[in-house]
Scaffold this motif. Structure first.
Motif, PDB file in Angstrom:
ATOM      1  N   VAL A  43       0.832  -1.201   0.000  1.00  0.00           N
ATOM      2  CA  VAL A  43       0.000   0.000   0.000  1.00  0.00           C
ATOM      3  C   VAL A  43       0.866   1.250   0.000  1.00  0.00           C
ATOM      4  N   TYR A  85       3.771   5.194  -2.814  1.00  0.00           N
ATOM      5  CA  TYR A  85       2.427   4.630  -2.739  1.00  0.00           C
ATOM      6  C   TYR A  85       2.132   3.710  -3.911  1.00  0.00           C
ATOM      7  N   VAL A 118      -3.817   3.639  -4.504  1.00  0.00           N
ATOM      8  CA  VAL A 118      -4.158   4.500  -3.359  1.00  0.00           C
ATOM      9  C   VAL A 118      -3.561   5.896  -3.487  1.00  0.00           C
ATOM     10  N   PHE A 136      -4.515   8.114  -0.022  1.00  0.00           N
ATOM     11  CA  PHE A 136      -3.910   7.687   1.239  1.00  0.00           C
ATOM     12  C   PHE A 136      -2.639   8.485   1.494  1.00  0.00           C
ATOM     13  N   MET A 143      -6.489   7.423   5.386  1.00  0.00           N
ATOM     14  CA  MET A 143      -7.175   6.906   4.203  1.00  0.00           C
ATOM     15  C   MET A 143      -8.423   7.741   3.944  1.00  0.00           C
ATOM     16  N   ASP A 181     -11.133  -1.117  -1.227  1.00  0.00           N
ATOM     17  CA  ASP A 181     -10.117  -0.948  -0.189  1.00  0.00           C
ATOM     18  C   ASP A 181     -10.350  -1.889   1.001  1.00  0.00           C
TER      19      ASP A 181
END
Length: 126
Positions: free
Chosen positions: A48, A60, A64, A68, A83, A90
């Protein structure tokens, strides 16, 4: 030896936000890059985000990016995952881990992370 404990998971509607925390103990926390991974039912664990030991460098997964944010507070031995704009895809168990490569880390492969927390469930409803 490092102990990692995640918290902050839960049930949220699509478009909502959650903030995960990972508290570390047992080793000099600031000396190691940290990562967040997730695993959905029936799927492999996937990368992630990661952050360097000092917190200056982050990276990242494309899925995401822009939603995020990973950060860390070395004074509190804690790494966070903010998030936002969550999507049903997700939904997963989220894990934090320490990067065996050290301060700068640089890997997105789970095999390069040597200590793992127990995970925290994130469920996003549509």
């Amino acid at each position: 030896q490092v102990q990692l404990v995640e918290s902050g998971g839960g049930l949220v509607q699509a478009g909502g936000s959650l903030r995960l925390s990972c508290a570390a103990s047992g080793r000099i926390f600031s000396g190691y890059a940290m990562g967040w991974f997730r695993q959905a039912p029936g799927k492999e664990r996937e990368f992630v985000a990661r952050i360097s030991g000092g917190g200056r460098t982050t990276y990242y997964a494309d899925s995401v990016k822009g939603r995020f944010t990973i950060s860390r507070d070395n004074a509190k031995n804690t790494v966070y995952l903010q998030m936002n704009r969550l999507k049903p895809e997700d939904t997963a168990v989220y894990y934090c881990a320490t990067d065996r490569l050290g301060y700068y880390g640089g890997s997105s492969e789970a095999s390069d992370y040597n200590y793992w927390g127990q995970g925290t469930q994130v469920t996003v409803s549509s």
